[in-house]
Design a protein around this motif. Structure first.
Motif, PDB file in Angstrom:
ATOM      1  N   LEU A 154      50.691  27.822  35.255  1.00 16.28           N
ATOM      2  CA  LEU A 154      50.919  29.215  36.009  1.00 16.28           C
ATOM      3  C   LEU A 154      49.267  30.149  36.089  1.00 16.28           C
ATOM      4  N   LEU A 155      49.054  29.629  34.048  1.00 13.38           N
ATOM      5  CA  LEU A 155      48.309  30.652  33.584  1.00 13.38           C
ATOM      6  C   LEU A 155      46.654  30.653  34.499  1.00 13.38           C
ATOM      7  N   GLN A 156      46.570  29.272  34.460  1.00 14.27           N
ATOM      8  CA  GLN A 156      45.025  28.165  36.033  1.00 14.27           C
ATOM      9  C   GLN A 156      45.004  28.446  37.172  1.00 14.27           C
ATOM     10  N   GLU A 157      46.856  28.987  37.654  1.00 23.22           N
ATOM     11  CA  GLU A 157      46.491  29.116  39.225  1.00 23.22           C
ATOM     12  C   GLU A 157      45.970  30.448  38.773  1.00 23.22           C
ATOM     13  N   LEU A 158      46.291  31.404  37.991  1.00 23.52           N
ATOM     14  CA  LEU A 158      45.794  32.765  38.636  1.00 23.52           C
ATOM     15  C   LEU A 158      44.580  33.176  38.313  1.00 23.52           C
ATOM     16  N   GLU A 159      44.234  31.838  37.081  1.00 27.03           N
ATOM     17  CA  GLU A 159      42.775  32.129  37.178  1.00 27.03           C
ATOM     18  C   GLU A 159      42.174  31.580  38.026  1.00 27.03           C
ATOM     19  N   THR A 160      41.968  30.569  38.796  1.00 25.68           N
ATOM     20  CA  THR A 160      41.645  30.102  40.145  1.00 25.68           C
ATOM     21  C   THR A 160      41.422  31.058  41.147  1.00 25.68           C
ATOM     22  N   ALA A 161      42.877  31.516  41.731  1.00 26.96           N
ATOM     23  CA  ALA A 161      43.001  33.370  42.304  1.00 26.96           C
ATOM     24  C   ALA A 161      42.014  34.204  41.578  1.00 26.96           C
ATOM     25  N   ILE A 162      42.088  34.322  40.763  1.00 31.71           N
ATOM     26  CA  ILE A 162      41.272  35.817  40.063  1.00 31.71           C
ATOM     27  C   ILE A 162      39.291  35.524  40.608  1.00 31.71           C
ATOM     28  N   PHE A 163      39.104  33.932  40.216  1.00 36.30           N
ATOM     29  CA  PHE A 163      37.064  33.835  40.044  1.00 36.30           C
ATOM     30  C   PHE A 163      36.993  33.174  41.798  1.00 36.30           C
ATOM     31  N   LYS A 164      38.221  32.647  42.138  1.00 32.87           N
ATOM     32  CA  LYS A 164      38.177  32.642  43.444  1.00 32.87           C
ATOM     33  C   LYS A 164      37.672  33.931  44.133  1.00 32.87           C
ATOM     34  N   ARG A 165      38.404  35.121  43.819  1.00 34.56           N
ATOM     35  CA  ARG A 165      37.569  36.516  44.681  1.00 34.56           C
ATOM     36  C   ARG A 165      37.206  37.007  43.787  1.00 34.56           C
ATOM     37  N   GLY A 166      35.993  36.628  43.336  1.00 32.44           N
ATOM     38  CA  GLY A 166      35.059  37.014  42.286  1.00 32.44           C
ATOM     39  C   GLY A 166      34.949  38.388  40.932  1.00 32.44           C
ATOM     40  N   PHE A 167      36.153  38.004  40.666  1.00 31.88           N
ATOM     41  CA  PHE A 167      35.992  38.389  39.369  1.00 31.88           C
ATOM     42  C   PHE A 167      35.142  38.194  38.262  1.00 31.88           C
ATOM     43  N   LYS A 168      34.868  38.895  36.626  1.00 28.86           N
ATOM     44  CA  LYS A 168      34.544  37.437  36.067  1.00 28.86           C
ATOM     45  C   LYS A 168      34.933  37.799  34.771  1.00 28.86           C
ATOM     46  N   GLN A 169      35.620  38.991  34.397  1.00 27.90           N
ATOM     47  CA  GLN A 169      36.925  38.768  33.637  1.00 27.90           C
ATOM     48  C   GLN A 169      38.575  38.959  33.245  1.00 27.90           C
ATOM     49  N   ILE A 170      38.882  38.249  32.184  1.00 28.50           N
ATOM     50  CA  ILE A 170      40.164  38.053  32.166  1.00 28.50           C
ATOM     51  C   ILE A 170      41.281  39.201  31.029  1.00 28.50           C
ATOM     52  N   TRP A 171      40.983  40.106  31.551  1.00 29.25           N
ATOM     53  CA  TRP A 171      41.952  40.448  30.548  1.00 29.25           C
ATOM     54  C   TRP A 171      43.854  40.628  30.067  1.00 29.25           C
ATOM     55  N   GLU A 189      39.372  48.834  35.032  1.00 30.42           N
ATOM     56  CA  GLU A 189      38.295  49.538  34.845  1.00 30.42           C
ATOM     57  C   GLU A 189      37.803  49.490  33.859  1.00 30.42           C
ATOM     58  N   ARG A 190      38.422  48.466  32.897  1.00 27.80           N
ATOM     59  CA  ARG A 190      37.448  48.064  31.535  1.00 27.80           C
ATOM     60  C   ARG A 190      36.937  46.841  31.633  1.00 27.80           C
ATOM     61  N   GLY A 191      36.121  46.019  30.727  1.00 27.69           N
ATOM     62  CA  GLY A 191      35.086  45.235  31.058  1.00 27.69           C
ATOM     63  C   GLY A 191      34.588  45.278  32.416  1.00 27.69           C
ATOM     64  N   ASP A 192      34.018  43.905  32.788  1.00 24.09           N
ATOM     65  CA  ASP A 192      32.655  44.011  34.351  1.00 24.09           C
ATOM     66  C   ASP A 192      33.783  42.995  35.333  1.00 24.09           C
ATOM     67  N   ASN A 193      33.751  43.920  36.461  1.00 26.84           N
ATOM     68  CA  ASN A 193      34.074  43.478  37.212  1.00 26.84           C
ATOM     69  C   ASN A 193      35.783  42.179  36.945  1.00 26.84           C
ATOM     70  N   ALA A 194      37.016  43.242  35.783  1.00 27.94           N
ATOM     71  CA  ALA A 194      37.644  42.477  35.454  1.00 27.94           C
ATOM     72  C   ALA A 194      39.551  43.188  35.835  1.00 27.94           C
ATOM     73  N   VAL A 195      39.966  41.843  36.323  1.00 28.14           N
ATOM     74  CA  VAL A 195      41.943  42.162  36.410  1.00 28.14           C
ATOM     75  C   VAL A 195      42.416  42.165  34.739  1.00 28.14           C
ATOM     76  N   GLU A 196      43.294  42.063  34.846  1.00 27.97           N
ATOM     77  CA  GLU A 196      44.434  41.650  33.642  1.00 27.97           C
ATOM     78  C   GLU A 196      45.172  41.653  34.006  1.00 27.97           C
ATOM     79  N   ILE A 197      46.227  39.576  33.822  1.00 27.78           N
ATOM     80  CA  ILE A 197      46.863  39.438  33.440  1.00 27.78           C
ATOM     81  C   ILE A 197      47.701  40.051  33.300  1.00 27.78           C
ATOM     82  N   ARG A 198      49.176  40.210  33.654  1.00 25.44           N
ATOM     83  CA  ARG A 198      49.969  41.021  33.929  1.00 25.44           C
ATOM     84  C   ARG A 198      51.681  40.362  33.710  1.00 25.44           C
ATOM     85  N   LYS A 199      52.738  40.176  32.975  1.00 25.31           N
ATOM     86  CA  LYS A 199      53.753  40.002  33.549  1.00 25.31           C
ATOM     87  C   LYS A 199      53.646  38.675  33.862  1.00 25.31           C
TER      88      LYS A 199
END
Length: 159
Positions: free
Chosen positions: A104-121, A78-88
């Motif tokens: 792993l971090l780069q692949e997570l980021e790629t998947a996240i941004f491909k899905r249209g999210f704008k922020q990663i926490w 919920e926090r931020g703007d169209n955000a996800v949290e990387i966990r675990k």
């Protein structure tokens, strides 16, 4: 999702991975003197379907010779703007220093941004020095608003 990095397989979590993924995470936490919190910060590992799969997130495991040696996941927050949290994001000690965490971090980021999210926490603990260094050298900016009790740092990255 199934990808390869050196002789590792990074793939989507399956129900049969539940206890093995939990064991990896618990092991890494105890290595740093942090406790496993089945009713708190680690409940999501025991309820991947509820926390990740049903919310639009993903949970991945890293396999090496048919053993789970690491995990990485994210879900919308919920926090931020169209955000996800990387966990675990956890990797057993024997498999660190191979570039696997960065990959792993780069692949997570790629998947996240491909899905249209704008922020990663990301929330972490200072004692997890390798994680802190990984996030800081990959463009994550320290910010405020830690929500997890055992964590004392929070980072954000904007696309």
């Amino acid at each position: 999702m199934k990808q390869y990095y050196q002789n590792f397989i990074i793939r989507d979590w399956q129900q049969s991975d539940r206890q093995l993924a939990a064991a990896v995470i618990s092991s890494v936490l105890s290595e740093y003197g942090l406790g496993w919190e089945a009713e708190g910060a680690d409940r999501d590992v025991l309820e991947v379907e509820e926390y990740y799969l049903k919310t639009g997130g993903e949970f991945w495991v890293i396999e090496h010779q048919n053993n789970i040696v690491g995990t990485g996941a994210y879900y919308p927050i919920e926090r931020g703007d169209n955000a996800v949290e990387i966990r675990k994001m956890y990797i057993l000690p024997k498999f660190r220093g191979l570039g696997l965490g960065k990959y792993l971090l780069q692949e997570l980021e790629t998947a996240i941004f491909k899905r249209g999210f704008k922020q990663i926490w990301i929330e972490t603990a200072s004692i997890l020095k390798e994680a802190v260094q990984l996030y800081e050298t990959n463009g994550y900016i320290p910010t405020i608003g830690v929500e997890t009790q055992r964590c004392d740092r929070v980072y954000m990255k904007v696309r």
